[in-house]
Scaffold this motif. Structure first.
Motif, PDB file in Angstrom:
ATOM      1  N   ASN A  52       0.712  -1.163  -0.017  1.00  0.00           N
ATOM      2  CA  ASN A  52       0.124   0.095   0.009  1.00  0.00           C
ATOM      3  C   ASN A  52       0.910   1.186   0.082  1.00  0.00           C
ATOM      4  O   ASN A  52       0.309   2.263  -0.108  1.00  0.00           O
ATOM      5  CB  ASN A  52      -0.977  -0.047   1.176  1.00  0.00           C
ATOM      6  N   GLY A  53       2.213   1.171  -0.057  1.00  0.00           N
ATOM      7  CA  GLY A  53       2.892   2.052  -0.158  1.00  0.00           C
ATOM      8  C   GLY A  53       3.048   3.065  -1.220  1.00  0.00           C
ATOM      9  O   GLY A  53       2.659   2.751  -2.107  1.00  0.00           O
ATOM     10  N   GLU A  54       3.801   4.320  -1.213  1.00  0.00           N
ATOM     11  CA  GLU A  54       3.995   5.051  -2.217  1.00  0.00           C
ATOM     12  C   GLU A  54       2.701   5.253  -2.928  1.00  0.00           C
ATOM     13  O   GLU A  54       2.732   5.250  -4.324  1.00  0.00           O
ATOM     14  CB  GLU A  54       4.980   4.601  -3.176  1.00  0.00           C
ATOM     15  N   GLY A  55       1.436   5.408  -2.189  1.00  0.00           N
ATOM     16  CA  GLY A  55       0.367   5.809  -3.093  1.00  0.00           C
ATOM     17  C   GLY A  55      -0.564   4.828  -3.472  1.00  0.00           C
ATOM     18  O   GLY A  55      -1.533   5.082  -4.073  1.00  0.00           O
ATOM     19  N   ARG A  56       0.006   3.508  -3.469  1.00  0.00           N
ATOM     20  CA  ARG A  56      -0.664   2.506  -3.905  1.00  0.00           C
ATOM     21  C   ARG A  56      -1.984   2.425  -3.437  1.00  0.00           C
ATOM     22  O   ARG A  56      -3.073   2.122  -3.945  1.00  0.00           O
ATOM     23  CB  ARG A  56      -0.076   1.434  -4.010  1.00  0.00           C
ATOM     24  N   VAL A 299      -7.558  -3.569 -14.673  1.00  0.00           N
ATOM     25  CA  VAL A 299      -7.212  -3.123 -13.655  1.00  0.00           C
ATOM     26  C   VAL A 299      -5.805  -3.336 -13.600  1.00  0.00           C
ATOM     27  O   VAL A 299      -5.019  -2.465 -13.048  1.00  0.00           O
ATOM     28  CB  VAL A 299      -8.044  -3.494 -12.455  1.00  0.00           C
ATOM     29  N   GLN A 300      -5.296  -4.620 -13.525  1.00  0.00           N
ATOM     30  CA  GLN A 300      -3.818  -4.968 -13.620  1.00  0.00           C
ATOM     31  C   GLN A 300      -2.716  -4.097 -14.481  1.00  0.00           C
ATOM     32  O   GLN A 300      -1.813  -3.705 -14.057  1.00  0.00           O
ATOM     33  CB  GLN A 300      -3.653  -6.252 -13.594  1.00  0.00           C
ATOM     34  N   GLY A 301      -3.489  -3.952 -15.598  1.00  0.00           N
ATOM     35  CA  GLY A 301      -2.749  -3.126 -16.574  1.00  0.00           C
ATOM     36  C   GLY A 301      -2.661  -1.519 -16.421  1.00  0.00           C
ATOM     37  O   GLY A 301      -1.566  -1.166 -16.192  1.00  0.00           O
ATOM     38  N   GLU A 302      -3.684  -1.232 -15.499  1.00  0.00           N
ATOM     39  CA  GLU A 302      -3.452   0.346 -15.274  1.00  0.00           C
ATOM     40  C   GLU A 302      -2.790   0.367 -13.789  1.00  0.00           C
ATOM     41  O   GLU A 302      -1.975   1.420 -13.977  1.00  0.00           O
ATOM     42  CB  GLU A 302      -5.048   0.737 -14.684  1.00  0.00           C
ATOM     43  N   PHE A 303      -2.765  -0.642 -13.143  1.00  0.00           N
ATOM     44  CA  PHE A 303      -1.741  -0.583 -11.928  1.00  0.00           C
ATOM     45  C   PHE A 303      -0.490  -0.632 -12.403  1.00  0.00           C
ATOM     46  O   PHE A 303       0.477  -0.002 -11.793  1.00  0.00           O
ATOM     47  CB  PHE A 303      -2.132  -1.891 -11.073  1.00  0.00           C
ATOM     48  N   ALA A 304      -0.002  -1.566 -13.278  1.00  0.00           N
ATOM     49  CA  ALA A 304       1.270  -1.856 -14.047  1.00  0.00           C
ATOM     50  C   ALA A 304       1.663  -0.467 -14.280  1.00  0.00           C
ATOM     51  O   ALA A 304       2.935   0.096 -14.350  1.00  0.00           O
ATOM     52  CB  ALA A 304       1.315  -2.909 -14.994  1.00  0.00           C
ATOM     53  N   GLN A 305       0.785   0.249 -15.398  1.00  0.00           N
ATOM     54  CA  GLN A 305       1.163   1.571 -15.919  1.00  0.00           C
ATOM     55  C   GLN A 305       1.525   2.521 -14.903  1.00  0.00           C
ATOM     56  O   GLN A 305       2.659   3.267 -15.096  1.00  0.00           O
ATOM     57  CB  GLN A 305       0.056   1.972 -16.380  1.00  0.00           C
ATOM     58  N   LYS A 306       0.604   2.364 -13.810  1.00  0.00           N
ATOM     59  CA  LYS A 306       0.928   3.714 -12.826  1.00  0.00           C
ATOM     60  C   LYS A 306       2.224   3.405 -12.040  1.00  0.00           C
ATOM     61  O   LYS A 306       2.754   4.378 -11.433  1.00  0.00           O
ATOM     62  CB  LYS A 306      -0.467   3.819 -11.958  1.00  0.00           C
ATOM     63  N   PHE A 307       2.334   2.111 -11.619  1.00  0.00           N
ATOM     64  CA  PHE A 307       3.549   1.780 -10.524  1.00  0.00           C
ATOM     65  C   PHE A 307       4.711   1.126 -11.026  1.00  0.00           C
ATOM     66  O   PHE A 307       5.303   0.539 -10.512  1.00  0.00           O
ATOM     67  CB  PHE A 307       2.945   1.154  -9.546  1.00  0.00           C
ATOM     68  N   ASN A 308       4.856   0.991 -12.252  1.00  0.00           N
ATOM     69  CA  ASN A 308       5.896   0.603 -13.105  1.00  0.00           C
ATOM     70  C   ASN A 308       6.060  -0.940 -12.792  1.00  0.00           C
ATOM     71  O   ASN A 308       7.298  -1.504 -12.512  1.00  0.00           O
ATOM     72  CB  ASN A 308       7.235   1.225 -12.866  1.00  0.00           C
ATOM     73  N   ALA A 309       4.944  -1.523 -12.660  1.00  0.00           N
ATOM     74  CA  ALA A 309       4.919  -3.165 -12.138  1.00  0.00           C
ATOM     75  C   ALA A 309       5.075  -4.145 -13.273  1.00  0.00           C
ATOM     76  O   ALA A 309       4.876  -3.573 -14.425  1.00  0.00           O
ATOM     77  CB  ALA A 309       3.907  -3.418 -11.209  1.00  0.00           C
TER      78      ALA A 309
ATOM     79  N   ALA B 534      11.804   0.349   2.640  1.00  0.00           N
ATOM     80  CA  ALA B 534      11.678  -0.061   1.163  1.00  0.00           C
ATOM     81  C   ALA B 534      10.931   1.111   0.510  1.00  0.00           C
ATOM     82  O   ALA B 534      10.807   0.832  -0.598  1.00  0.00           O
ATOM     83  CB  ALA B 534      11.141  -1.311   1.022  1.00  0.00           C
ATOM     84  N   GLU B 535      10.646   2.130   1.254  1.00  0.00           N
ATOM     85  CA  GLU B 535       9.941   3.325   0.325  1.00  0.00           C
ATOM     86  C   GLU B 535      10.848   4.198  -0.119  1.00  0.00           C
ATOM     87  O   GLU B 535      10.269   5.287  -0.872  1.00  0.00           O
ATOM     88  CB  GLU B 535       9.044   3.742   1.541  1.00  0.00           C
ATOM     89  N   GLY B 536      12.163   4.104  -0.173  1.00  0.00           N
ATOM     90  CA  GLY B 536      13.014   5.137  -0.863  1.00  0.00           C
ATOM     91  C   GLY B 536      12.997   6.401  -0.444  1.00  0.00           C
ATOM     92  O   GLY B 536      12.897   6.577   0.907  1.00  0.00           O
ATOM     93  N   THR B 537      13.072   7.525  -1.058  1.00  0.00           N
ATOM     94  CA  THR B 537      13.456   8.825  -0.872  1.00  0.00           C
ATOM     95  C   THR B 537      12.250   9.312   0.078  1.00  0.00           C
ATOM     96  O   THR B 537      12.475  10.250   0.846  1.00  0.00           O
ATOM     97  CB  THR B 537      14.129   9.520  -1.759  1.00  0.00           C
ATOM     98  N   GLU B 538      11.260   8.960  -0.650  1.00  0.00           N
ATOM     99  CA  GLU B 538      10.086   9.724  -0.060  1.00  0.00           C
ATOM    100  C   GLU B 538       9.745   9.282   1.440  1.00  0.00           C
ATOM    101  O   GLU B 538       9.482   9.865   2.402  1.00  0.00           O
ATOM    102  CB  GLU B 538       8.722   9.423  -0.800  1.00  0.00           C
ATOM    103  N   GLY B 539      10.132   8.054   1.712  1.00  0.00           N
ATOM    104  CA  GLY B 539       9.926   7.367   2.836  1.00  0.00           C
ATOM    105  C   GLY B 539      10.583   8.172   4.165  1.00  0.00           C
ATOM    106  O   GLY B 539      10.202   8.263   4.962  1.00  0.00           O
ATOM    107  N   ILE B 540      11.898   8.423   3.528  1.00  0.00           N
ATOM    108  CA  ILE B 540      12.736   9.077   4.670  1.00  0.00           C
ATOM    109  C   ILE B 540      12.363  10.319   5.012  1.00  0.00           C
ATOM    110  O   ILE B 540      12.287  10.830   5.996  1.00  0.00           O
ATOM    111  CB  ILE B 540      14.322   8.768   4.404  1.00  0.00           C
ATOM    112  N   ALA B 541      11.882  10.905   4.056  1.00  0.00           N
ATOM    113  CA  ALA B 541      11.436  12.350   4.127  1.00  0.00           C
ATOM    114  C   ALA B 541      10.029  12.357   4.895  1.00  0.00           C
ATOM    115  O   ALA B 541       9.941  13.113   5.745  1.00  0.00           O
ATOM    116  CB  ALA B 541      10.976  13.113   2.692  1.00  0.00           C
ATOM    117  N   ASN B 542       9.394  11.261   4.588  1.00  0.00           N
ATOM    118  CA  ASN B 542       8.189  11.261   5.471  1.00  0.00           C
ATOM    119  C   ASN B 542       8.351  11.163   6.827  1.00  0.00           C
ATOM    120  O   ASN B 542       7.646  11.733   7.634  1.00  0.00           O
ATOM    121  CB  ASN B 542       7.286  10.406   4.879  1.00  0.00           C
TER     122      ASN B 542
END
Lengths: 358, 607
Positions: A52-56, A299-309, B534-542
């Motif tokens: 769920n990190g990085e905005g996921r 949905v998986q396609g959109e997810f992959a596109q958005k998060f480089n997965a 594992a959250e990279g640069t944003e993680g540490i700033a957060n």
């Protein structure tokens, strides 16, 4: 002075109250000890994930709402989510879990906390990546050894993990882990130890295999808490280390370094994030619909596109970043007996923590 | 004296019986039963005991070394924190030092932050790329830039990071000392040093013992400072305990290690209780007067104390300043240690505060922490009073049972609650607690019990029992005496404990991750999701942004709870101070509302 204090106190109280008012749309949300059981939260699906990190998480919740699903994401690290699912098996709170890799999900399954379900998209994925019964693959991650390509040419770079501690030029130039709590670290060791399988050896591994582990720890530069490997590469402290494929592009940009990856002749270990239905969910039908929706090609396609997965669903790969798809197309996957690894990983981690980590 | 009241006499008081019954139920339901359950499941996995854990641990060189390091740190911290802590308390509250209000604010910075960010803050300054190190290397080129690491660095950072309890509780106890004894000693020709050693410090003993136990415990449980600054040679046992707690097959090792540390803490507690026994820690004079600040008459000594005080001030405040600055920098700059004013933006704050979850987790955490902090302190006010008054085997047994949460890591406590209350259980009236919002509150209250109890008991020890006896003779009922005589005397300490409990629960992750209701998730989970390694640069700033946001909340809390009562006391004392030397630091506005807080306080307060 006194007036000022009263004012501050009043302002704080007002803010808190206002906040409570604004946030109290769901019934049991003000955090009071209302004692309402989870089931009372209406038709909201509770989704456990470590992804769920990085905005996921926010992205998924918004997308799901558009598709008519009300979901509440509970984020936790892989190990925490696994322990939580197991601890709650008698009175489950989650309806769906996703993002955990096959090692974690097989633990949960062995404790009887998952329910078999065949998603609508089961035919669009390689069944061998999951267990073909309870947990189903969503996204692939390669666990790689990366090195600073500005400093080391492809010819001079290591060819395999074992080069790190057998060749003098790499000694103390690679970062080694200081704990085996993370999935990435465990997969690196799964990849190394699997090569030294020996049923008469300690925990199924030959003495030679354990020697490699010893050397890995002896010759590496210990990771530094709260300092990313890429930050250490940028400052020249180390030149190489373990990294999951999905983070590389982003980190290269943030830290202004260039990293190339090593593909050993035996191939690289893959981590496959999965999705599963939790046994005992009170919203089974809804949860199954959610799984069908989330794993679908669209949905998986959109997810992959958005998060480089790298999506597992074949229909979704067209939408994914072509560079990522190409990388995986040319990637040799290491042949790992996951049954063997899953059975022994706990004991391996324990042995490594107690005997080899210094 | 009250010390020898037997169990039988004790059982005659209805007050004791009611508190005792509630306490017995609480201990049985939430301290003993869940933890026995989880320990049985770990040590007797198949119904038979396995000695595997001990065998594995004692043959592991790494485990033994880490365990040894944890103990070394605990013992060393018990000494160093007391030295620094007592010094800063004397400087801010006992001696007349120029600018003591400013000094106080600097030393108080540990009230509002801690953990990994604090360790990182020190690293920005003294680490191999740190500001002070770069400066020193320029002056002495032969110096090793990595000088600030290992045991020494960890000890220094943790010493300065954990003087909070001194600043709150020792300072509070100091204010309760009867000034007349000091004056009397002075008239008899005692020197400043003799007065300090023979009169002031002995009166502070119960509090000093209590905070020593806390320092010892902090050392044993050290996690982030060794991880950031310990280097290869000084790693402690806590990271290993956490890894093993998370792995079901190795959980017995974690439990065993935790029990070893727990037993050491209990041993320390027993020693301290023994030392504390038999002393009189309150003023016996009938009319006691408030403490006045002392001049240091020796010129050289005065200069030296001022110099050290301001040096410590710099040590305390620099990391906070840098953390706040770095919270505006991007993650890469934080990790590579390159700070330039041009790169500071509000981006980090915008990102954190515009998440979908928004302010909600903050509110959830504030409500949970406040409830838990108040419940723990309110409940234990009664309990600690009884434990302080009645000293017999039943009371001791209860006291030790209440320390159970110190023995086990909070993840195990949480798992214990889940396995015990995921089905209807008669202990809680047949209710199922998992999946409710109550279970996290219970856990929050439980984990705060030992600390609350220790500090409350110490503050009750400083109450003169003759006040209570006088009230009782005049016919006051137990509850009346408690409410009108005892409560006002321990209230400053109780308020400080509540504030500290509140602050420490705000960003809790270990308990919340297992027990939080999915729709009512506290801040700790959100922080974790945004700051994981594992959250990279944003993680540490957060991480830095959340630390600063938490500093704001905890700072406001400390100000509302502690700053206010501190000011009121100051105001009251001001007219009594000799008019000849107005001290700039303490010169508060003379707009004094006489008697505004006297109504609830007995005349000639003995704190």
């Amino acid at each position: 002075m006194r007036k000022l204090q009263t004012l501050v106190a009043a302002a704080v109280a007002a803010t808190l109250l206002a906040g409570c008012g604004g946030a109290s749309t769901p019934p049991a949300s003000t955090g009071e000890a209302s004692g309402a059981p989870a089931g009372a939260s209406g038709d909201t699906l509770v989704v456990y994930t470590n992804s769920n990190g990085e905005g996921r998480g926010d992205w998924l919740a918004a997308k799901a709402a558009e598709a008519g699903f009300k979901i509440e994401i509970v984020g936790a690290g892989g190990a925490d989510a696994t322990n939580k699912l197991i601890a709650e098996k008698n009175n489950p709170i989650a309806d769906v879990a996703f993002g955990l890799n096959n090692m974690y999900f097989s633990q949960v399954k062995n404790e009887g906390a998952l329910e078999a379900y065949q998603p609508a998209w089961a035919g669009e994925v390689d069944k061998g990546l999951g267990d073909g019964e309870t947990y189903w693959p969503l996204v692939k991650q390669a666990i790689l050894l990366g090195y600073n390509s500005d400093k080391i040419s492809k010819d001079a770079a290591p060819k395999d993990w074992t080069d790190l501690w057998t060749k003098d030029e790499f000694k103390s130039r690679y970062e080694r882990v200081t704990g085996l709590g993370t999935a990435t670290a465990q997969l690196v060791f799964a990849g190394i130890l699997s090569r030294y399988r020996d049923d008469s050896g300690d925990l199924g591994i030959s003495d030679d295999g354990w020697k490699q582990v010893e050397q890995y720890f002896k010759n590496g530069s210990p990771a530094v808490a709260k300092t990313d490997l890429f930050a250490r590469i940028a400052s020249g402290e180390v030149d190489m280390g373990q990294m999951p494929s999905s983070i590389i592009a982003d980190r290269e940009k943030s830290f202004k370094v260039n990293v190339d990856t090593v593909i050993p002749s035996v191939g690289v270990p893959l981590a496959v994030e999965q999705i599963a239905l939790v046994k005992g969910t009170k919203k089974k039908e809804q949860a199954q619909k959610f799984i069908d929706w989330f794993g679908s090609a669209e949905v998986q396609g959109e997810f992959a596109q958005k998060f480089n997965a790298m999506p597992v669903n074949k229909g979704a790969q067209a939408k994914a970043n072509p560079e990522v798809v190409d990388f995986f197309a040319g990637l040799k996957q290491q042949d790992i007996d996951w049954g063997f690894v899953q059975k022994n990983m706990g004991a391996w981690v324990e042995k490594i923590e107690l005997e080899y980590m210094t | 004296m009250s010390g020898n009241i037997t169990v039988r006499t004790m059982a005659r008081s209805p007050f004791v019986l009611v508190v005792g019954a509630v306490l017995t139920w609480f201990i049985a339901a939430f301290l003993v039963w869940p933890n026995v359950n989880i320990l049985l499941a770990t040590f007797f996995p198949d119904g038979s005991f396995s000695g595997r854990a001990a065998e594995k641990l004692f043959s592991s060189q790494r485990a033994m070394k880490a365990l040894g390091n944890s103990f070394l740190l605990a013992v060393a911290l018990s000494v160093t924190v007391n030295l620094v802590g007592v010094f800063i308390v004397l400087v801010t509250h006992y001696f007349r030092i120029r600018g003591s209000r400013i000094l106080f604010l600097g030393y108080a910075s540990t009230f509002i932050y801690g953990g990994i960010v604090l360790a990182a803050g020190y690293k920005f300054i003294y680490g191999d790329k740190g500001i002070v190190t770069s400066l020193l290397v320029r002056l002495f080129p032969a110096m090793d830039p990595g000088w600030f690491s290992g045991f020494f660095a960890v000890l220094v950072v943790m010493t300065f990071a954990t003087t909070t309890n001194h600043m709150l509780f020792v300072a509070n106890a100091l204010k309760g000392i009867d000034y007349q004894t000091i004056e009397a000693a002075r008239n008899l020709g005692a020197s400043t040093w003799t007065i300090l050693r023979r009169i002031v410090l002995p009166m502070l003993k119960p509090t000093l013992f209590a905070v020593t136990i806390l320092s010892f415990l902090t050392g044993l449980g050290a996690l982030s400072a060794p991880q950031v600054l310990g280097g290869r040679d000084f790693q402690t046992i806590t990271p290993m305990i956490l890894t093993f707690t998370n792995s079901p097959t190795s959980r017995d090792l974690a439990a065993l290690l935790a029990v070893i540390l727990g037993l050491a803490t209990m041993l320390m507690l027993a020693v301290m209780s023994r030392l504390e026994k038999g002393g009189t820690y309150f003023s016996v004079s009938k009319v006691s007067s408030e403490l006045q600040k002392q001049d240091i008459t020796h010129r050289g000594a005065n200069l030296a104390v001022h110099a050290v005080a301001y040096l410590l001030f710099a040590i305390y405040t620099l990391p906070v300043v840098l953390i706040v600055l770095y919270s505006f920098a991007d993650g890469a700059a934080i990790q590579t240690g390159q700070l330039s004013l041009a790169n500071l933006t509000l981006d980090n704050y915008v990102r954190v505060l515009t998440q979908q979850s928004g302010l909600r987790p903050f509110i959830v955490s504030v409500v949970y922490s406040a409830l838990a902090a108040v419940i723990a302190v309110a409940g234990l006010l009664f309990v600690s009073r009884l434990l302080q008054k009645y000293k017999n085997w039943v009371a001791s047994a209860f006291e030790y049972l209440l320390h159970i949460p110190w023995i086990l890591p909070s993840a195990l406590l949480a798992l214990g609650l889940i396995v015990s209350y995921d089905h209807p259980n008669p202990l809680v009236g047949g209710a199922v607690l998992t999946g409710t919002t109550v279970i996290l509150l219970i856990a929050f209250v439980t984990v705060k019990i030992p600390f609350t109890l220790r500090m409350l008991k110490a503050s009750f020890a400083a109450v003169n029992s003759s006040l209570e006896e006088a009230a009782a003779i005049m016919g006051a009922k137990t509850l009346y005496v408690f409410r009108r005589i005892l409560l006002p005397l321990v209230l400053p300490a109780a308020a400080a404990i509540t504030a500290l409990n509140f602050n420490s629960l705000l960003d809790d992750y270990d308990t919340a991750i297992f027990l939080a209701h999915p729709l009512v998730q506290p801040l700790g989970l959100v922080i974790k999701a945004n700051t994981d390694g594992a959250e990279g640069t944003e993680g540490i700033a957060n991480t830095f942004v959340y630390t600063v946001l938490l500093m704001v909340i905890t700072g406001v809390t400390m100000y509302l709870v502690y700053g206010r009562s501190g000011r009121q006391r100051n105001r009251k004392r001001l007219p009594a101070a000799p008019p000849r030397s107005p001290v700039p630091g303490t010169a508060l506005p003379a707009a004094q509302a006489p008697g505004e807080d006297d109504a609830t306080r007995p005349a000639a307060a003995v704190r």
